[in-house]
Design a protein around this motif. Structure first.
Motif, mmCIF file in Angstrom:
data_model
loop_
_atom_site.group_PDB
_atom_site.id
_atom_site.type_symbol
_atom_site.label_atom_id
_atom_site.label_comp_id
_atom_site.label_asym_id
_atom_site.label_seq_id
_atom_site.Cartn_x
_atom_site.Cartn_y
_atom_site.Cartn_z
ATOM 1 N N GLU A 1 -7.132 32.847 22.222
ATOM 2 C CA GLU A 1 -7.094 31.749 21.257
ATOM 3 C C GLU A 1 -6.463 30.501 21.862
ATOM 4 O O GLU A 1 -6.937 29.385 21.646
ATOM 5 N N GLU B 1 -2.510 42.200 20.804
ATOM 6 C CA GLU B 1 -2.169 40.946 20.123
ATOM 7 C C GLU B 1 -1.922 39.836 21.144
ATOM 8 O O GLU B 1 -2.376 38.704 20.952
ATOM 9 N N ARG C 1 -5.268 38.712 22.441
ATOM 10 C CA ARG C 1 -5.953 37.898 21.446
ATOM 11 C C ARG C 1 -5.367 36.485 21.408
ATOM 12 O O ARG C 1 -6.100 35.495 21.365
ATOM 13 N N LEU C 2 -4.049 36.400 21.455
ATOM 14 C CA LEU C 2 -3.395 35.095 21.415
ATOM 15 C C LEU C 2 -3.691 34.266 22.662
ATOM 16 O O LEU C 2 -3.847 33.048 22.583
#
Length: 92
Positions: free
Chosen positions: A69, A62, A65-66
């Motif tokens: 992004e 996570e 992924r962040l």
């Protein structure tokens, strides 16, 4: 030598017999007709320590992924700033 595929729930229950009920790995393997090697692999995958590892792995994925992004959004913001500056200086 044929490979027998056991359902995931079967594996979890076998691991519980070792980790929670206190039976030995050899005893459970003999009773269920599996190998001790398979049972040790299941314990590694479905045992109590595997849960904390899975949670840590999920958290790290996570975070990754962040970060991706954030990088994408930052690049988009910078591009929009440049575009706004360009259009502000060219009032055509």
């Amino acid at each position: 030598m044929s490979k027998v595929r056991y359902p995931e729930q079967f594996k979890i229950e076998a691991v519980k017999q070792v980790t929670e009920a206190g039976f030995s790995v050899a005893e459970v393997a003999n009773r269920l007709g599996t190998t001790t090697h398979s049972l040790y692999a299941w314990i590694k995958r479905y045992g109590p320590e595997a849960e904390s590892f899975a949670e840590a792995s999920a958290e790290s994925s996570e975070i990754l992924r962040l970060r991706k992004e954030l990088k994408r959004v930052t690049e988009e913001r910078d591009l929009l700033k440049k575009a706004a500056a360009y259009f502000a200086s060219h009032p055509d």
